[in-house]
Design an enzyme around this catalytic site. Structure first.
Site, PDB file in Angstrom:
ATOM      1  N   SER A   1      43.625  51.323  39.785  1.00  0.00           N
ATOM      2  CA  SER A   1      42.994  50.764  38.586  1.00  0.00           C
ATOM      3  C   SER A   1      42.885  49.251  38.771  1.00  0.00           C
ATOM      4  CB  SER A   1      43.819  51.106  37.338  1.00  0.00           C
ATOM      5  OG  SER A   1      43.236  50.538  36.183  1.00  0.00           O
TER       6      SER A   1
ATOM      7  N   GLU B   1      53.553  53.384  40.256  1.00  0.00           N
ATOM      8  CA  GLU B   1      54.496  53.451  39.131  1.00  0.00           C
ATOM      9  C   GLU B   1      53.898  54.080  37.883  1.00  0.00           C
ATOM     10  OE1 GLU B   1      52.186  49.807  37.984  1.00  0.00           O
ATOM     11  OE2 GLU B   1      52.767  50.799  39.854  1.00  0.00           O
TER      12      GLU B   1
ATOM     13  N   CYS C   1      49.919  45.187  42.439  1.00  0.00           N
ATOM     14  CA  CYS C   1      48.553  44.979  41.953  1.00  0.00           C
ATOM     15  C   CYS C   1      48.199  43.487  41.915  1.00  0.00           C
ATOM     16  CB  CYS C   1      48.353  45.659  40.616  1.00  0.00           C
ATOM     17  SG  CYS C   1      46.583  45.952  40.273  1.00  0.00           S
TER      18      CYS C   1
ATOM     19  N   ARG D   1      41.050  53.912  25.853  1.00  0.00           N
ATOM     20  CA  ARG D   1      41.045  52.570  25.255  1.00  0.00           C
ATOM     21  C   ARG D   1      39.668  51.937  25.395  1.00  0.00           C
ATOM     22  NH1 ARG D   1      43.908  48.699  29.048  1.00  0.00           N
ATOM     23  NH2 ARG D   1      41.880  49.029  30.067  1.00  0.00           N
TER      24      ARG D   1
ATOM     25  N   LYS E   1      34.667  49.089  38.572  1.00  0.00           N
ATOM     26  CA  LYS E   1      36.120  49.228  38.618  1.00  0.00           C
ATOM     27  C   LYS E   1      36.538  50.367  39.544  1.00  0.00           C
ATOM     28  CE  LYS E   1      40.144  49.584  35.554  1.00  0.00           C
ATOM     29  NZ  LYS E   1      40.591  49.725  34.142  1.00  0.00           N
TER      30      LYS E   1
ATOM     31  N   HIS F   1      48.884  51.525  41.953  1.00  0.00           N
ATOM     32  CA  HIS F   1      49.852  51.734  40.870  1.00  0.00           C
ATOM     33  C   HIS F   1      50.641  53.036  41.034  1.00  0.00           C
ATOM     34  CE1 HIS F   1      48.876  48.331  38.284  1.00  0.00           C
ATOM     35  NE2 HIS F   1      47.598  48.545  38.538  1.00  0.00           N
TER      36      HIS F   1
END
Length: 307
Positions: A192, A237, A142, A249, A163, A235
């Site tokens: 992301s 992972e 990233c 969040r 985003k 991502h």
């Protein structure tokens, strides 16, 4: 073979529960095998969560791996206790005399800052240069990938209008790549990020090759044809709930955010998301670890001597 990490590291018990083989110092010595030395430069605020995600992937290899946790010196972590950092981390200054078979550089939530405005950019540049002589192969993730490809090849990043957020279908552009061994023609990857790198800029360099791409999200994975650096801009992972955690969040703090694309069942945030990328995440990291094993010198101190 298992992964060697401190038995008091929070990730230890979780990995055991998940069926990942972990080992103590005593058992590692008894096996009398040179473990692959893998460094993790963890730039994420929640270091404990990132440790687990990366240890899960490198620990699934049949090879013995010793994972060293590394942080930027002088940069205070906001979401990880000082006790944890002192117990399990070393600064790059403390490890820069060492050689590593593999080195992972994570993302960081600073995408919208120009690189030169990042407080630790000078140290980051030093670390990237150091990997050329002290690391056999690097996995950049990233923001870490964007920073590395900018540093080494001048590839810029571009701010997105909104985003890039969700789980997107990607294409395997080079099935013959050693890093994509076993990959499907199409697969899904969590995304992301607020910025992107573009195909046109990457194709200006004869040294770079795009291995994974999405028609919606653009470039995902790049490697150097003659080098041993990988650039993963998304991502793989991530845990099953990582995008959910980020979404709620932002919702709870009033930050404008769209629901992650193709993630919650029936687009209902009340339903638990299904992990549809785990197997390919393990394939990618397993292929990377195997390629390191096949090509790294037996004597770790010889790393970088073929330059």
């Amino acid at each position: 073979m298992p992964i060697k990490i401190p038995d008091t590291l929070p990730a230890f018990e979780t990995l055991v529960q998940e069926g990942v083989r972990v080992m103590t110092e005593t058992l590692a010595i008894r096996q009398d095998i040179r473990p692959l030395q893998i460094g993790l430069l963890n730039l994420m605020p929640n270091k404990i969560k990132t440790e687990l995600q990366m240890a899960r992937l490198v620990g699934a290899s049949p090879l013995q791996v010793e994972l060293s946790l590394i942080r930027i010196g002088g940069h205070k972590a906001k979401n990880t206790s000082e006790d944890h950092l002192l117990a399990f981390y070393q600064t790059w200054e403390e490890v820069k005399h060492r050689k590593f078979d593999g080195f992972i550089i994570t993302g960081a939530p600073i995408e919208l800052l120009p690189y030169e405005d990042v407080t630790y950019w000078p140290e980051m540049q030093e670390i990237l240069d150091w990997t050329e002589t002290n690391v056999h192969s690097t996995m950049n993730v990233c923001w870490g990938a964007m920073a590395a490809i900018y540093h080494f090849h001048g590839v810029p990043k571009y701010e997105l209008k909104e985003k890039a957020f969700g789980v997107y279908r990607h294409r395997n552009l080079k099935p013959s790549s050693i890093y994509l061994n076993g990959f499907s023609d199409n697969f899904e990857v969590p995304v992301s990020r607020w910025t992107e790198v573009r195909r046109d800029d990457i194709e200006k360099s004869d040294e770079l090759e795009i291995l994974m791409e999405s028609s919606e999200m653009g470039v995902c994975l790049v490697h150097e044809k003659r080098g041993r650096r990988l650039y993963m801009f998304n991502h793989v992972e991530y845990d099953s709930t990582s995008l959910s955690d980020e979404y709620f969040r932002d919702v709870n703090t009033g930050v404008p955010i769209k629901m992650p694309h193709n993630y919650f069942p029936h687009n209902d945030p009340a339903l638990a998301p299904q992990n549809r990328w785990r197997s390919h995440a393990h394939l990618l990291f397993g292929n990377w670890i195997n390629e390191i094993y096949q090509t790294t010198p037996f004597d770790v101190e010889e790393i970088g001597m073929d330059l």
